[in-house]
Design a protein around this motif. Structure first.
Motif, short mmCIF file in Angstrom:
data_model
loop_
_atom_site.label_atom_id
_atom_site.label_comp_id
_atom_site.label_asym_id
_atom_site.label_seq_id
_atom_site.Cartn_x
_atom_site.Cartn_y
_atom_site.Cartn_z
N VAL A 120 0.88 -1.29 -0.08
CA VAL A 120 0.03 -0.10 0.02
C VAL A 120 0.93 1.42 -0.07
O VAL A 120 0.37 2.40 0.26
CB VAL A 120 -0.95 0.10 1.12
CG1 VAL A 120 -1.97 -1.12 0.96
CG2 VAL A 120 -0.29 0.14 2.70
N ASP B 49 -6.10 -4.02 12.90
CA ASP B 49 -6.49 -3.36 11.79
C ASP B 49 -5.65 -3.42 10.48
O ASP B 49 -5.90 -3.73 9.30
CB ASP B 49 -6.45 -1.70 11.98
CG ASP B 49 -7.23 -0.95 11.12
OD1 ASP B 49 -8.23 -1.30 10.33
OD2 ASP B 49 -6.60 0.01 10.88
N VAL C 119 -10.25 -1.10 2.12
CA VAL C 119 -9.83 -0.42 3.67
C VAL C 119 -10.68 -1.25 4.57
O VAL C 119 -11.78 -1.99 3.99
CB VAL C 119 -10.08 0.99 3.68
CG1 VAL C 119 -9.35 1.76 2.89
CG2 VAL C 119 -11.54 1.37 3.09
N ARG D 23 -18.10 -6.51 -2.96
CA ARG D 23 -16.72 -5.80 -2.50
C ARG D 23 -16.50 -6.32 -0.84
O ARG D 23 -15.46 -5.51 -0.52
CB ARG D 23 -17.23 -4.20 -2.70
CG ARG D 23 -17.39 -3.55 -3.74
CD ARG D 23 -17.76 -2.23 -3.93
NE ARG D 23 -16.89 -1.42 -3.17
CZ ARG D 23 -17.18 -0.35 -2.57
NH1 ARG D 23 -18.50 0.30 -2.95
NH2 ARG D 23 -16.16 0.61 -2.21
N GLN E 224 -10.99 5.73 -6.51
CA GLN E 224 -10.50 6.40 -5.07
C GLN E 224 -9.10 5.99 -4.67
O GLN E 224 -8.49 6.66 -4.14
CB GLN E 224 -11.55 5.56 -4.19
CG GLN E 224 -11.36 6.23 -2.77
CD GLN E 224 -12.67 5.64 -1.83
OE1 GLN E 224 -13.43 5.03 -2.11
NE2 GLN E 224 -12.42 6.18 -0.46
N LEU F 285 -5.77 7.95 -3.36
CA LEU F 285 -4.94 7.71 -2.03
C LEU F 285 -3.42 7.49 -2.49
O LEU F 285 -2.67 7.96 -1.73
CB LEU F 285 -5.64 6.51 -1.42
CG LEU F 285 -6.94 6.79 -0.79
CD1 LEU F 285 -7.59 5.40 -0.25
CD2 LEU F 285 -6.95 7.84 0.42
C1 LIG Z 1 -3.36 2.94 -2.49
C2 LIG Z 1 -4.53 2.80 -1.48
C3 LIG Z 1 -4.09 2.76 0.00
C4 LIG Z 1 -5.02 2.30 0.90
C5 LIG Z 1 -4.42 1.80 2.24
C6 LIG Z 1 -5.29 0.69 2.80
C7 LIG Z 1 -4.31 0.16 4.28
C8 LIG Z 1 -5.08 -1.12 4.68
C9 LIG Z 1 -4.35 -1.38 5.84
C10 LIG Z 1 -4.72 -0.53 6.95
C11 LIG Z 1 -6.06 -0.63 7.47
C12 LIG Z 1 -6.84 0.42 7.82
O1 LIG Z 1 -6.35 1.18 8.93
S1 LIG Z 1 -8.00 1.30 6.87
C13 LIG Z 1 -8.58 2.53 7.75
C14 LIG Z 1 -9.63 2.40 8.47
N1 LIG Z 1 -10.86 2.43 7.69
C15 LIG Z 1 -11.51 3.56 7.25
O2 LIG Z 1 -11.14 4.71 7.47
C16 LIG Z 1 -12.67 3.20 6.32
C17 LIG Z 1 -13.63 4.52 6.46
N2 LIG Z 1 -14.57 4.08 5.30
C18 LIG Z 1 -14.82 4.34 4.16
O3 LIG Z 1 -14.04 4.82 3.65
C19 LIG Z 1 -15.94 3.72 3.29
O4 LIG Z 1 -17.12 3.63 4.44
C20 LIG Z 1 -15.94 2.33 2.88
C21 LIG Z 1 -14.85 2.51 1.46
C22 LIG Z 1 -15.46 1.32 3.78
C23 LIG Z 1 -17.29 1.89 2.25
O5 LIG Z 1 -17.80 3.07 1.45
P1 LIG Z 1 -18.46 2.93 0.19
O6 LIG Z 1 -17.27 2.57 -0.82
O7 LIG Z 1 -19.23 4.16 -0.42
O8 LIG Z 1 -19.16 1.71 0.11
P2 LIG Z 1 -20.76 1.61 0.43
O9 LIG Z 1 -21.43 1.52 -0.79
O10 LIG Z 1 -20.99 2.15 1.52
O11 LIG Z 1 -20.66 -0.18 0.83
C24 LIG Z 1 -20.30 -0.96 -0.03
C25 LIG Z 1 -20.64 -2.38 0.61
O12 LIG Z 1 -20.01 -2.95 1.86
C26 LIG Z 1 -20.90 -2.67 2.97
N3 LIG Z 1 -20.52 -2.05 3.96
C27 LIG Z 1 -19.73 -0.79 3.91
N4 LIG Z 1 -19.17 -0.72 5.34
C28 LIG Z 1 -19.55 -1.73 6.09
C29 LIG Z 1 -19.58 -1.69 7.50
N5 LIG Z 1 -19.00 -0.98 8.33
N6 LIG Z 1 -20.22 -2.85 7.87
C30 LIG Z 1 -21.06 -3.67 7.07
N7 LIG Z 1 -21.02 -3.56 5.97
C31 LIG Z 1 -20.47 -2.53 5.30
C32 LIG Z 1 -22.17 -2.06 2.47
O13 LIG Z 1 -23.28 -2.30 2.81
C33 LIG Z 1 -22.17 -2.36 0.86
O14 LIG Z 1 -22.73 -3.70 0.64
P3 LIG Z 1 -23.70 -4.23 -0.59
O15 LIG Z 1 -24.80 -3.08 -0.53
O16 LIG Z 1 -22.55 -3.96 -1.78
O17 LIG Z 1 -23.83 -5.41 -0.30
#
Ligand SMILES: CCCCCCCCCCCC(=O)SCCNC(=O)CCNC(=O)[C@H](O)C(C)(C)COP(=O)(O)OP(=O)(O)OC[C@H]1O[C@@H](n2cnc3c(N)ncnc32)[C@H](O)[C@@H]1OP(=O)(O)O
Length: 157
Positions: free
Chosen positions: A23, A78, A93, A123, A152, A156
């Motif tokens: 990443v 995480d 993510v 997804r 997206q 990033l």
């Molecule tokens: C180079 C790159 C580096 C990237 C670097 C990545 C590093 C990874 C390693 C470190 C890990 C981290 O720290 S990651 C950091 C912590 N995480 C975050 O900050 C994420 C913040 N949240 C988001 O950005 C967003 O909510 C997303 C991307 C997760 C989802 O938003 P979206 O893209 O608009 O998608 P959305 O339509 O809402 O959801 C898509 C499908 O997933 C489901 N869904 C979404 N969230 C949830 C949930 N919490 N619980 C259950 N189900 C969920 C929805 O119901 C839907 O299902 P269906 O209807 O399709 O059935």
């Protein structure tokens, strides 16, 4: 740091694996800790190809006296479980992370984080993990990862 690094050698069949590089260079909170007082860690792939990490929880992760803060445990899970999905080919993510804290985790101890990608549906990528030392389970987690649309990801990256 030498003794700790020696303790963090892998097991037979394990291969060192630079999971954070998947990443880029952004993961400074956990694996990229430059102070070495928070976390020290190494990633491997085990004989089954699953992502495994050896992690040392340093003094700066303290929560209960002499033991790791729950938030520091969550941060490790995480990262490791998110990277397990990346290592399996999913650019994600973490959307949801549920953790059971089973035992207090003593500071300045090298523990192992196991991971397993258990399902992929659209997804949604489900990853399970746990933090262990021998037979002792410190924490178990279920992680729901969500793949990022290409646009997206480019923003990033
Ligand atoms: C180079 C790159 C580096 C990237 C670097 C990545 C590093 C990874 C390693 C470190 C890990 C981290 O720290 S990651 C950091 C912590 N995480 C975050 O900050 C994420 C913040 N949240 C988001 O950005 C967003 O909510 C997303 C991307 C997760 C989802 O938003 P979206 O893209 O608009 O998608 P959305 O339509 O809402 O959801 C898509 C499908 O997933 C489901 N869904 C979404 N969230 C949830 C949930 N919490 N619980 C259950 N189900 C969920 C929805 O119901 C839907 O299902 P269906 O209807 O399709 O059935």
């Amino acid at each position: 740091m030498t003794d700790i690094q020696l303790n963090m050698d892998g097991e037979p069949g394990w291969e060192p694996f630079d999971a954070p590089a998947l990443v880029g260079a952004s993961l400074r909170f956990v694996s990229g800790d430059r102070t070495g007082n928070r976390f020290r860690m190494r990633y491997f792939r085990n004989a089954s190809g699953e992502l495994v990490a050896r992690v040392w929880f340093g003094p700066e992760t303290e929560g209960p006296p002499g033991h790791a803060h729950g938030g520091s445990i969550a941060a490790v899970l995480d990262e490791v479980l998110g990277l397990a999905a990346w290592a399996a080919g999913y650019p994600i993510v973490v959307g949801n992370l549920n953790i059971h804290f089973r035992h207090l985790l003593p500071l300045q101890t090298v523990v192992q984080v196991d991971s397993e990608v258990v399902a992929a549906a659209g997804r949604k990528i489900s990853v399970r993990g746990r933090i262990v030392l021998g037979d002792r389970i410190f924490a178990e987690a279920d992680c729901l990862c969500i793949t990022l649309p290409e646009e997206q990801r480019r923003q990033l990256g």
